[in-house]
Enzyme design. Structure first.
Site, mmCIF file in Angstrom:
data_model
loop_
_atom_site.group_PDB
_atom_site.id
_atom_site.type_symbol
_atom_site.label_atom_id
_atom_site.label_comp_id
_atom_site.label_asym_id
_atom_site.label_seq_id
_atom_site.Cartn_x
_atom_site.Cartn_y
_atom_site.Cartn_z
ATOM 1 C CB CYS A 143 30.756 -10.076 -2.516
ATOM 2 S SG CYS A 143 32.102 -8.989 -2.032
ATOM 3 C CG HIS B 213 26.979 -8.140 -1.276
ATOM 4 N ND1 HIS B 213 27.647 -8.303 -0.074
ATOM 5 C CD2 HIS B 213 27.874 -7.601 -2.139
ATOM 6 C CE1 HIS B 213 28.898 -7.891 -0.226
ATOM 7 N NE2 HIS B 213 29.056 -7.456 -1.466
ATOM 8 C CG ASN C 277 31.486 -5.279 0.325
ATOM 9 O OD1 ASN C 277 31.202 -6.368 0.833
ATOM 10 N ND2 ASN C 277 31.695 -5.128 -0.970
#
Ligand code: COA
Length: 321
Positions: free
Chosen positions: A113, A248, A278
């Site tokens: 990520c 994020h 996500n």
């Protein structure tokens, strides 16, 4: 002084939208549980043709179009993904070919990520040395293909998509548009908290995402707070100087805690996790594409980005638009 300026941003989301309610028909979960714990209401899930290369190409083309730059002018393509089309060649070269390019260089970044922040840092370094003048940094992910769809603790959290930025070298001092600084970290001692159990040539391992969610949560809150502070300190700036936080997008509660730490009102924090879930390395450039596209982020604004992911890896970037 050479500065790496973001001159175009673009995104691509798969056609198919899957709501929490739809998931709760085949899984012991509910819209209430998912929304309360994560802020997620829906996610986009890729069809067969919507691979990391396909989506990354669409996002890159949108970034180039926004900048008014032809693909032929791109010197480097850096693509962050944990879900490449193939083990090799890099998905970046597939994007390169799809854009009709046969010059420059292209490679993938594996930092889960944090991949987009890692890619941005590398491109910034290449541009500042004068090695290249123009770079595409792309995050493109198809996590739907590495999720265990029977594990309610993980499969509800992720979605698919791609985002891209075009970076161009420009001249300027510290107040000019461009990347001010990037800050990268990793600590492999925490590799067991978030990983994909599988690799090429290991058919006995399923290749599914495994996560200790509450421990990742704890690391995220403290490590992200630390890297945000170091980014501001490195530039002699304070929380009050930040116009936008583009974090994020893993969990609304983590995002809110970062916004609070910076003393930013909620409307100065770009949030897409409710609609995208996500999307790993794609989440920051997708959020940027949305906030630049609708006119929230404007020329002169100071934008702070931060991410944490499997590795653990984490980092931040401070950018003047
Ligand atoms: N629907 C309903 N119940 C669920 C569920 C779901 N989708 N997922 C888990 N549960 C249950 C668990 O089974 C557990 O039940 P039990 O108490 O009977 O055992 C209970 O909910 C609590 O589970 P827990 O994992 O402790 O919840 P949590 O409050 O830690 O929230 C996360 C889980 C994943 C939302 C949270 O830990 C988180 O967001 N972590 C960070 C993850 C992250 O951002 N990762 C990516 C970083 S890049």
């Amino acid at each position: 002084m050479i500065r790496a300026r973001i001159t175009g941003v673009g995104g691509y989301l798969p056609r198919r939208v899957v709501t929490n309610d739809e998931l709760s028909r085949s899984l012991d979960t509910s819209d209430e549980w998912i929304a309360a714990r994560t802020g997620i209401r829906q996610r986009h899930i890729a069809d067969k043709d919507e691979t990391a290369a396909f989506m990354g190409t669409r996002a890159a083309a949108a970034a180039l179009a926004q900048a008014g730059v032809a693909a032929a002018g791109v010197d480097a393509i850096i693509l962050a993904t944990a879900t490449p089309d193939d083990a090799f060649p890099a998905t970046a070269v597939r994007v390169q070919a799809a854009l009709g390019l046969a010059t420059g260089f292209a490679f993938d970044v594996s930092a889960a990520c944090s991949g987009f922040v890692y890619g941005l840092a590398m491109a910034d370094a290449f541009l500042r040395t004068g090695m290249i003048r123009t770079a595409l940094v792309i995050g493109s992910e198809v996590y739907s293909r590495i999720l265990d769809w029977t594990d309610r603790g993980t499969c509800v959290l992720f979605g698919d998509g791609a985002g891209a930025v075009l970076l161009q070298a420009g001249d300027g001092d510290a107040g000019a548009p461009g990347i001010l600084s990037t800050h990268l970290h990793a600590n492999g001692a925490h590799a067991g908290l978030l990983y994909v159990d599988g690799a090429v040539g290991q058919p006995e391992r399923p290749g599914h995402l495994v996560m200790k969610g509450s421990e990742v949560f704890r690391h995220a809150v403290t490590k992200l707070a630390g890297t945000v502070d170091e980014a501001l300190a490195a530039n002699g700036l304070s929380h009050a100087d930040v116009d936008w936080l583009v974090p994020h997008q893993a969990n609304r509660r983590i995002i809110d805690s970062m916004g609070k730490k910076l003393g930013l009102p909620a409307e100065r924090v770009v949030v897409t996790v409710d609609r995208h879930a996500n999307t790993s390395a794609a989440s920051i450039p997708l959020a940027l594409a949305e906030a630049v596209g609708d006119g929230r982020i404007q020329a002169g604004h100071l934008v702070l980005m931060e991410a944490l992911g499997g590795g653990l890896t984490w980092g931040s970037a401070l950018v003047r638009f």
